[in-house]
Design a protein around this motif. Structure first.
Motif, PDB file in Angstrom:
ATOM      1  N   LYS A 193       7.949-126.199  -6.672  1.00  0.00           N
ATOM      2  CA  LYS A 193       8.923-127.225  -6.293  1.00  0.00           C
ATOM      3  C   LYS A 193      10.230-126.553  -5.914  1.00  0.00           C
ATOM      4  O   LYS A 193      10.611-125.541  -6.517  1.00  0.00           O
ATOM      5  CB  LYS A 193       9.144-128.226  -7.437  1.00  0.00           C
ATOM      6  N   GLN A 194      10.943-127.137  -4.940  1.00  0.00           N
ATOM      7  CA  GLN A 194      12.206-126.556  -4.496  1.00  0.00           C
ATOM      8  C   GLN A 194      13.252-126.530  -5.597  1.00  0.00           C
ATOM      9  O   GLN A 194      14.169-125.724  -5.567  1.00  0.00           O
ATOM     10  CB  GLN A 194      12.774-127.329  -3.300  1.00  0.00           C
ATOM     11  N   SER A 195      13.108-127.394  -6.611  1.00  0.00           N
ATOM     12  CA  SER A 195      14.075-127.436  -7.714  1.00  0.00           C
ATOM     13  C   SER A 195      14.143-126.108  -8.449  1.00  0.00           C
ATOM     14  O   SER A 195      15.135-125.828  -9.128  1.00  0.00           O
ATOM     15  CB  SER A 195      13.698-128.543  -8.705  1.00  0.00           C
ATOM     16  N   SER A 196      13.107-125.293  -8.339  1.00  0.00           N
ATOM     17  CA  SER A 196      13.121-123.990  -9.010  1.00  0.00           C
ATOM     18  C   SER A 196      14.260-123.101  -8.499  1.00  0.00           C
ATOM     19  O   SER A 196      14.684-122.170  -9.191  1.00  0.00           O
ATOM     20  CB  SER A 196      11.784-123.273  -8.806  1.00  0.00           C
ATOM     21  N   LEU A 197      14.765-123.392  -7.295  1.00  0.00           N
ATOM     22  CA  LEU A 197      15.885-122.609  -6.758  1.00  0.00           C
ATOM     23  C   LEU A 197      17.127-122.732  -7.627  1.00  0.00           C
ATOM     24  O   LEU A 197      17.991-121.856  -7.615  1.00  0.00           O
ATOM     25  CB  LEU A 197      16.205-123.056  -5.331  1.00  0.00           C
ATOM     26  N   LEU A 198      17.237-123.829  -8.395  1.00  0.00           N
ATOM     27  CA  LEU A 198      18.387-124.019  -9.279  1.00  0.00           C
ATOM     28  C   LEU A 198      18.451-122.948 -10.356  1.00  0.00           C
ATOM     29  O   LEU A 198      19.526-122.666 -10.885  1.00  0.00           O
ATOM     30  CB  LEU A 198      18.327-125.402  -9.947  1.00  0.00           C
ATOM     31  N   ILE A 199      17.319-122.360 -10.694  1.00  0.00           N
ATOM     32  CA  ILE A 199      17.298-121.281 -11.683  1.00  0.00           C
ATOM     33  C   ILE A 199      17.059-119.923 -11.025  1.00  0.00           C
ATOM     34  O   ILE A 199      17.566-118.908 -11.484  1.00  0.00           O
ATOM     35  CB  ILE A 199      16.227-121.545 -12.768  1.00  0.00           C
ATOM     36  N   ILE A 200      16.323-119.904  -9.916  1.00  0.00           N
ATOM     37  CA  ILE A 200      15.981-118.626  -9.283  1.00  0.00           C
ATOM     38  C   ILE A 200      17.195-118.009  -8.592  1.00  0.00           C
ATOM     39  O   ILE A 200      17.446-116.802  -8.719  1.00  0.00           O
ATOM     40  CB  ILE A 200      14.810-118.818  -8.296  1.00  0.00           C
ATOM     41  N   ILE A 201      17.973-118.815  -7.862  1.00  0.00           N
ATOM     42  CA  ILE A 201      19.140-118.268  -7.148  1.00  0.00           C
ATOM     43  C   ILE A 201      20.141-117.631  -8.103  1.00  0.00           C
ATOM     44  O   ILE A 201      20.516-116.459  -7.920  1.00  0.00           O
ATOM     45  CB  ILE A 201      19.799-119.363  -6.281  1.00  0.00           C
ATOM     46  N   PRO A 202      20.625-118.330  -9.156  1.00  0.00           N
ATOM     47  CA  PRO A 202      21.597-117.673 -10.049  1.00  0.00           C
ATOM     48  C   PRO A 202      21.014-116.510 -10.822  1.00  0.00           C
ATOM     49  O   PRO A 202      21.713-115.514 -11.077  1.00  0.00           O
ATOM     50  CB  PRO A 202      22.041-118.804 -10.987  1.00  0.00           C
ATOM     51  N   TRP A 241       9.172-126.161   8.078  1.00  0.00           N
ATOM     52  CA  TRP A 241      10.592-126.075   7.750  1.00  0.00           C
ATOM     53  C   TRP A 241      11.383-127.308   8.215  1.00  0.00           C
ATOM     54  O   TRP A 241      12.344-127.716   7.547  1.00  0.00           O
ATOM     55  CB  TRP A 241      11.195-124.797   8.345  1.00  0.00           C
ATOM     56  N   ILE A 242      10.991-127.927   9.308  1.00  0.00           N
ATOM     57  CA  ILE A 242      11.739-129.101   9.779  1.00  0.00           C
ATOM     58  C   ILE A 242      11.565-130.262   8.796  1.00  0.00           C
ATOM     59  O   ILE A 242      12.544-130.912   8.404  1.00  0.00           O
ATOM     60  CB  ILE A 242      11.266-129.502  11.191  1.00  0.00           C
ATOM     61  N   MET A 243      10.331-130.513   8.379  1.00  0.00           N
ATOM     62  CA  MET A 243      10.077-131.575   7.410  1.00  0.00           C
ATOM     63  C   MET A 243      10.699-131.254   6.053  1.00  0.00           C
ATOM     64  O   MET A 243      11.194-132.151   5.363  1.00  0.00           O
ATOM     65  CB  MET A 243       8.565-131.779   7.257  1.00  0.00           C
ATOM     66  N   ILE A 244      10.689-129.976   5.674  1.00  0.00           N
ATOM     67  CA  ILE A 244      11.252-129.584   4.375  1.00  0.00           C
ATOM     68  C   ILE A 244      12.748-129.856   4.339  1.00  0.00           C
ATOM     69  O   ILE A 244      13.272-130.462   3.394  1.00  0.00           O
ATOM     70  CB  ILE A 244      10.973-128.087   4.096  1.00  0.00           C
TER      71      ILE A 244
END
Length: 696
Positions: A193-202, A241-244
């Motif tokens: 899920k894209q929400s994982s970026l909330l922890i992966i980026i920092p 990527w466009i739909m995302i």
């Protein structure tokens, strides 16, 4: 064997296994006796799992012809959770309560990962507190009994943070095998899920900062971690990527506006998630753990002073806990500043909060043993006792047994199936949108056990009325509450009832006031849908530019609801290819194939047919404009820029100029920013003027 079992290590893992079995038993009681029909999001995620299971031939279905066909199944949400869930559905069964075994799998994965992390941080006693808090948390129980993606997300994030923390720990980390596991964990989290970026980026940003104080081998490993993890998600992102991006924008920003969520700088937004912590963990667990942390921190301040306390918490010898604190603070901050608010969206912080609460329990055990000489075993009972007094028990008490509850969607699908000939593909129009009756759960029940019945919703606009009356075969209406639909849907409902085209097959009772009814087109009014002929006309309209495109997508949007199986596409493609084989310069067929490939998200194939049209229609600028767009969609701005600039020299056109400037900027020609600042607004203005006649 007896000697091994008595080993403390084996006793610990047997205890963890036992806790997982107990939590799974509680979940199965819910799913087998109390579960209800999946509503919107739940049915949507079940559909995604079913799509992937059928595409990979885990279940009976058409299967996927190639890798891109598989990627088509996940246009907005990454595919990994759906693939794993689909595989488990193939093993356990596709009924909702059987498909929920996948949640038990993710729960087990989470529990064993949090236990491993607890062992690494502070030992077996601390790890058992982590496992017990996880197993008896009301929030996690709700995720285990609700088919959403937050539980797979939490499991993957725990796996990722634990192994990335071990690898980046200077005292025990830096090994290549640890890096391989961390890469796998990072890629898995991104693909759930894209929400994982909330922890992966920092977390990756933190690793990047500390890499300046590490050796070259660590920096090389970090580079491998970043590049391989990025490459793992790249095929899915490149294809969709466009739909995302559009879907993420709608989910994050547009939904926040529609739902009335506060501004991100509003105090209400900043403190939005704090009140939920009590409900998520239960009052007893939360206040026991929080008080232990608070008293520990206050005693530390009193004994050593603020500066000494902070230095001991964040010094290099305490890296494992610094890793927890940093990620908790950054992830909580990132989550807070996401505009769309919901209790579920705090999922990425849950494993870190569990570690913190378990630390509070651990401090209580230390004080009890030190000052009162009491054993701490009784504290292990606090999480299950807290669960008994939480609102989770009300979930069992307030809902009726499944045997006494009636779900009409099953009977509706059964009637439609009984009317089908072998392997016939059918689309059912669903006008209402309620938790127990909507296009998503009709779609899921219609495709269970190899079915080919799709559910689609129409009625958002008055222009839907005529196509539905002309071309739909099966319709579901509601008497009483229509759910979350507009007044236009009510107008469609009335038009169907007032027409003489449809016959009411049966009426179905509801839990609340009202009923649902299934309608079928009368045999005297049966009319074959010949949209394939209309599609060819629409495709030829592409040569008109924006006006033709607007007409195309307005009509195709409705047709894709009326015919969820897109049966017209096979007919159009076969006709066009047959004509092309005998006459390669058949313009009508080239337009049809170009549009089909654009709709199917096949930009490279569309480019081939558009290139032929560009040659056959040298005075028409639109084949070149479409070629530029599909090459931009396939991440080839160099080719797109050349096409647009060359076409603009032959046929000066406002749209080609703006496309040429935009493509050039994407390939690095930043000096064309000045030109783009003029051409792009002019192009938008003239497109708006071209569409005005259609709007009127």
């Amino acid at each position: 064997m007896k000697k091994n079992i008595n080993n403390p290590k084996y006793i610990f893992w047997i205890s963890v296994l036992f806790i997982w079995i107990i939590s799974t038993l509680i979940d199965r009681i819910w799913w087998n006796f109390y579960s209800n029909t999946p509503s919107w999001d739940q049915a949507d995620y079940l559909n995604s799992a079913l799509d992937h299971a059928r595409a990979l031939s885990f279940l009976e279905g058409d299967g996927g012809s190639d890798f891109r066909s598989l990627l088509d199944k996940s246009p907005k949400i990454p595919p990994l959770a759906s693939i794993i869930n689909g595989a488990l559905i193939a093993f356990a069964g596709d009924a909702p309560h059987e498909a929920a075994w996948s949640l038990s799998f993710w729960n087990g994965f989470f529990i064993f990962n949090i236990a491993s992390w607890g062992l690494y941080l502070k030992g077996k006693k601390f790890a058992l507190f982590c496992v017990l808090i996880s197993a008896f948390s009301p929030f996690l129980f709700h995720l285990r009994t609700d088919y959403v993606l937050e539980l797979p997300l939490i499991s993957a994030i725990t796996f990722y943070l634990f192994h990335l923390g071990r690898w980046s720990d200077k005292s025990i980390g830096g090994k290549w095998i640890q890096l391989i596991i961390a890469i796998f964990a990072c890629a898995s989290s991104l693909l759930i899920k894209q929400s994982s970026l909330l922890i992966i980026i920092p977390s990756l940003l933190f690793i990047f900062i500390i890499s300046f104080k590490r050796d070259n081998n660590f920096r090389l490993q970090f580079l491998c971690l970043f590049l391989i993890s990025l490459s793992a998600i790249l095929p899915w992102f490149y294809h969709n990527w466009i739909m995302i991006l559009s879907g993420t924008y709608r989910a994050v920003f547009e939904s926040a506006v529609i739902e009335g969520d506060p501004s991100i700088l509003d105090l209400k937004s900043i403190f939005w998630y704090f009140p939920y912590l009590d409900n998520q963990f239960g009052s007893i667990i939360f206040f026991s753990g929080f008080s232990g942390i608070l008293f520990f921190f206050l005693s530390y301040l009193r004994s050593f002073g603020t500066s000494a306390n902070l230095s001991s918490i964040f010094n290099k010898n305490n890296y494992k806990w610094r890793w927890v604190y940093i990620n908790l603070i950054t992830c909580w901050t990132f989550t807070t500043f996401i505009p769309n608010k919901d209790e579920r969206y705090i999922a990425c912080t849950i494993p870190l909060i569990i570690l913190l609460l378990a630390l509070g329990f651990s401090k209580w055990t230390d004080w009890l043993n030190t000052y009162l000489k009491l054993k701490y075993y009784g504290l292990f009972l606090i999480p299950p006792i807290s669960f008994l007094f939480s609102n989770s028990i009300e979930k069992f008490n307030t809902l009726k047994n499944i045997s006494s509850r009636y779900y009409p969607v099953k009977d509706i699908i059964s009637i439609v199936k009984s009317d089908q000939t072998f392997d016939q593909k059918e689309t059912v129009i669903v006008v209402p949108s309620t938790p127990d009756m909507n296009q998503h759960n009709v779609n899921y029940f219609g495709r269970m056990q190899g079915g080919n019945i799709l559910g689609r919703q129409l009625g958002q606009s008055l222009i839907h009325i005529e196509p539905v009356l002309k071309n739909s075969n099966w319709i579901i209406l509601a008497e009483g509450d229509q759910g979350s639909v507009s007044s236009n849907a009510i107008a469609l409902d009335k038009a169907i009832r007032d027409s003489s085209l449809f016959i009411k097959v049966r009426e179905f009772p509801r839990e609340k006031n009202g009923s649902y009814s299934l309608w079928k087109r009368g045999s005297s009014s049966l009319k074959q849908n010949e949209f394939h002929n209309r599609f060819i006309e629409l495709a030829n309209g592409m040569e008109q530019g924006p006006l033709g495109i607007k007409l195309i997508f307005d009509e195709i949007e409705i047709e894709h609801m009326l015919d969820g199986h897109l049966k017209y596409q096979t007919i159009v493609r076969d006709k066009a290819l047959s004509k092309i084989s005998s006459d390669p310069e058949d313009v009508e067929s080239l337009w049809s194939l170009s549009l089909l490939n654009i709709l199917s998200n096949r930009p490279l194939e569309a480019d081939i047919y558009l290139r032929n049209l560009e040659t056959l229609l040298p005075n028409n600028p639109w084949p070149s404009a479409y070629r530029t767009i599909v090459n931009l969609a396939s991440w080839n701005p160099w080719k797109a820029s050349l096409i647009a600039d060359r076409a603009h020299n032959i046929n000066p056109n406002y749209f080609l100029k703006s496309l040429g400037d935009t493509s050039a900027i994407f390939r690095g020609a930043l000096w064309r920013l000045k030109s783009a600042s003029k051409s792009v607004p002019n192009a938008i203005k003239i497109i708006d003027e071209a569409l005005k006649p259609l709007e009127e």
